[in-house]
Design a protein around this motif. Structure first.
Motif, PDB file in Angstrom:
ATOM      1  N   UNK A   1     101.608  -6.779  36.847  1.00 33.66           N
ATOM      2  CA  UNK A   1     101.991  -5.669  36.593  1.00 33.66           C
ATOM      3  C   UNK A   1     102.135  -5.594  35.047  1.00 33.66           C
ATOM      4  N   UNK A   2     101.951  -4.243  34.820  1.00 36.71           N
ATOM      5  CA  UNK A   2     102.101  -4.011  33.001  1.00 36.71           C
ATOM      6  C   UNK A   2     103.611  -3.873  33.013  1.00 36.71           C
ATOM      7  N   UNK A   3     103.990  -4.734  31.750  1.00 38.90           N
ATOM      8  CA  UNK A   3     105.454  -4.607  31.707  1.00 38.90           C
ATOM      9  C   UNK A   3     106.359  -3.372  31.581  1.00 38.90           C
ATOM     10  N   UNK A   4     105.653  -2.518  30.635  1.00 37.91           N
ATOM     11  CA  UNK A   4     106.358  -1.168  30.406  1.00 37.91           C
ATOM     12  C   UNK A   4     106.486  -0.379  31.324  1.00 37.91           C
ATOM     13  N   UNK A   5     105.119  -0.160  32.530  1.00 35.33           N
ATOM     14  CA  UNK A   5     105.116   0.893  33.284  1.00 35.33           C
ATOM     15  C   UNK A   5     105.413   0.203  34.614  1.00 35.33           C
ATOM     16  N   UNK A   6     105.391  -0.897  34.778  1.00 38.67           N
ATOM     17  CA  UNK A   6     105.532  -1.497  36.349  1.00 38.67           C
ATOM     18  C   UNK A   6     104.269  -1.478  37.139  1.00 38.67           C
ATOM     19  N   UNK A   7     103.451  -0.845  36.600  1.00 35.92           N
ATOM     20  CA  UNK A   7     102.107  -0.515  37.442  1.00 35.92           C
ATOM     21  C   UNK A   7     101.539  -1.898  37.878  1.00 35.92           C
ATOM     22  N   UNK A   8     101.475  -1.875  39.206  1.00 38.56           N
ATOM     23  CA  UNK A   8     100.565  -3.195  39.424  1.00 38.56           C
ATOM     24  C   UNK A   8      99.298  -2.972  39.104  1.00 38.56           C
ATOM     25  N   UNK A   9      98.573  -3.867  38.289  1.00 39.05           N
ATOM     26  CA  UNK A   9      97.181  -3.676  37.930  1.00 39.05           C
ATOM     27  C   UNK A   9      96.343  -4.848  38.672  1.00 39.05           C
ATOM     28  N   UNK A  10      96.566  -5.991  38.954  1.00 38.38           N
ATOM     29  CA  UNK A  10      95.906  -7.147  39.426  1.00 38.38           C
ATOM     30  C   UNK A  10      96.716  -7.470  40.772  1.00 38.38           C
TER      31      UNK A  10
ATOM     32  N   UNK B   1      89.944 -13.789  46.383  1.00 42.88           N
ATOM     33  CA  UNK B   1      89.532 -12.361  46.033  1.00 42.88           C
ATOM     34  C   UNK B   1      90.700 -11.824  45.306  1.00 42.88           C
ATOM     35  N   UNK B   2      90.210 -10.488  44.566  1.00 38.99           N
ATOM     36  CA  UNK B   2      91.176  -9.906  44.037  1.00 38.99           C
ATOM     37  C   UNK B   2      91.032  -8.391  44.003  1.00 38.99           C
ATOM     38  N   UNK B   3      92.108  -7.649  43.642  1.00 40.50           N
ATOM     39  CA  UNK B   3      91.987  -6.028  43.786  1.00 40.50           C
ATOM     40  C   UNK B   3      92.295  -5.722  42.542  1.00 40.50           C
ATOM     41  N   UNK B   4      91.747  -4.652  41.902  1.00 37.29           N
ATOM     42  CA  UNK B   4      92.229  -4.190  40.468  1.00 37.29           C
ATOM     43  C   UNK B   4      92.588  -2.752  40.742  1.00 37.29           C
ATOM     44  N   UNK B   5      93.607  -2.225  40.001  1.00 39.34           N
ATOM     45  CA  UNK B   5      93.973  -0.745  40.143  1.00 39.34           C
ATOM     46  C   UNK B   5      92.852  -0.023  39.637  1.00 39.34           C
ATOM     47  N   UNK B   6      92.383   1.189  40.386  1.00 36.11           N
ATOM     48  CA  UNK B   6      91.317   1.968  39.965  1.00 36.11           C
ATOM     49  C   UNK B   6      91.735   3.289  39.366  1.00 36.11           C
ATOM     50  N   UNK B   7      92.995   3.683  39.519  1.00 35.24           N
ATOM     51  CA  UNK B   7      93.397   4.957  38.913  1.00 35.24           C
ATOM     52  C   UNK B   7      93.279   4.794  37.503  1.00 35.24           C
ATOM     53  N   UNK B   8      92.560   5.536  36.676  1.00 36.81           N
ATOM     54  CA  UNK B   8      92.323   5.561  35.101  1.00 36.81           C
ATOM     55  C   UNK B   8      93.561   5.990  34.346  1.00 36.81           C
ATOM     56  N   UNK B   9      94.696   6.779  35.180  1.00 41.47           N
ATOM     57  CA  UNK B   9      95.942   6.984  34.670  1.00 41.47           C
ATOM     58  C   UNK B   9      97.068   5.863  34.552  1.00 41.47           C
ATOM     59  N   UNK B  10      96.623   4.929  35.470  1.00 36.48           N
ATOM     60  CA  UNK B  10      97.417   3.702  35.589  1.00 36.48           C
ATOM     61  C   UNK B  10      96.791   2.635  34.772  1.00 36.48           C
ATOM     62  N   UNK B  11      95.441   2.368  34.975  1.00 29.35           N
ATOM     63  CA  UNK B  11      94.760   1.367  34.192  1.00 29.35           C
ATOM     64  C   UNK B  11      93.564   1.604  33.779  1.00 29.35           C
TER      65      UNK B  11
ATOM     66  N   UNK C   1      83.235  -5.965  35.353  1.00 34.33           N
ATOM     67  CA  UNK C   1      82.844  -7.197  34.402  1.00 34.33           C
ATOM     68  C   UNK C   1      84.380  -7.329  33.549  1.00 34.33           C
ATOM     69  N   UNK C   2      84.719  -6.275  33.215  1.00 31.64           N
ATOM     70  CA  UNK C   2      85.960  -6.342  32.290  1.00 31.64           C
ATOM     71  C   UNK C   2      87.370  -6.367  33.199  1.00 31.64           C
ATOM     72  N   UNK C   3      87.242  -6.010  34.341  1.00 36.55           N
ATOM     73  CA  UNK C   3      88.345  -6.227  35.100  1.00 36.55           C
ATOM     74  C   UNK C   3      88.379  -7.956  35.560  1.00 36.55           C
ATOM     75  N   UNK C   4      87.417  -8.360  35.936  1.00 37.45           N
ATOM     76  CA  UNK C   4      87.247  -9.650  36.060  1.00 37.45           C
ATOM     77  C   UNK C   4      87.602 -10.550  34.964  1.00 37.45           C
ATOM     78  N   UNK C   5      87.155 -10.282  33.808  1.00 41.40           N
ATOM     79  CA  UNK C   5      87.492 -10.877  32.560  1.00 41.40           C
ATOM     80  C   UNK C   5      89.107 -10.843  32.126  1.00 41.40           C
ATOM     81  N   UNK C   6      89.644  -9.761  32.220  1.00 39.91           N
ATOM     82  CA  UNK C   6      90.823  -9.521  32.012  1.00 39.91           C
ATOM     83  C   UNK C   6      91.803 -10.234  33.088  1.00 39.91           C
ATOM     84  N   UNK C   7      91.577 -10.547  34.436  1.00 41.01           N
ATOM     85  CA  UNK C   7      92.449 -11.138  35.316  1.00 41.01           C
ATOM     86  C   UNK C   7      92.134 -12.477  34.839  1.00 41.01           C
TER      87      UNK C   7
END
Length: 115
Positions: free
Chosen positions: A17-26, A42-52, A58-64
């Motif tokens: 989760x992003x610490x300052x919003x609490x949003x689950x990203x991965x 397996x992994x899931x990434x937040x797809x709402x552009x207002x949250x992440x 490729x960037x999501x996999x790299x970030x995780x």
């Protein structure tokens, strides 16, 4: 704010989760690896552009992988960090992307922690 990520596990699932919003990203499920460690099943990434603002799979996999490696496991992850800076530079409209700024803004790492 240096701490950008809150990470916790439940059973074999890791939540980031992003610490300052609490949003689950991965959300990433792990299974035992043949060598005795663990591997991502397996992994899931937040797809709402207002949250992440992830720009690609490729960037999501790299970030995780980078958050797990550098923040959670405390590994150097030099190659992953370099790939993140390179990917950010390629997708940025700015011509003067500074590696330390990229890493601090995304990971919360100070520029002195990465060459």
């Amino acid at each position: 704010m240096d701490e950008k990520w809150d990470v916790f596990t439940e059973d074999s699932v890791v939540y980031l989760h992003r610490s300052w919003t609490g949003f689950e990203i991965f959300e990433s499920a792990f299974v035992p690896a043949e060598d005795g460690g663990w591997t991502i099943a397996g992994a899931v990434v937040e797809s709402d552009p207002e949250r992440y603002g992830g720009t690609s799979d490729m960037r999501a996999a790299l970030m995780l992988e980078l958050v797990l490696s550098s923040i959670v496991l405390g590994e150097d992850a030099t190659e992953l960090r370099a790939r993140l800076v390179e990917l950010t530079t390629l997708t940025s409209s700015s011509t003067d992307v500074l590696p330390g700024v990229v890493l601090h803004s995304i990971l919360g790492l100070r520029s002195g922690t990465w060459a």
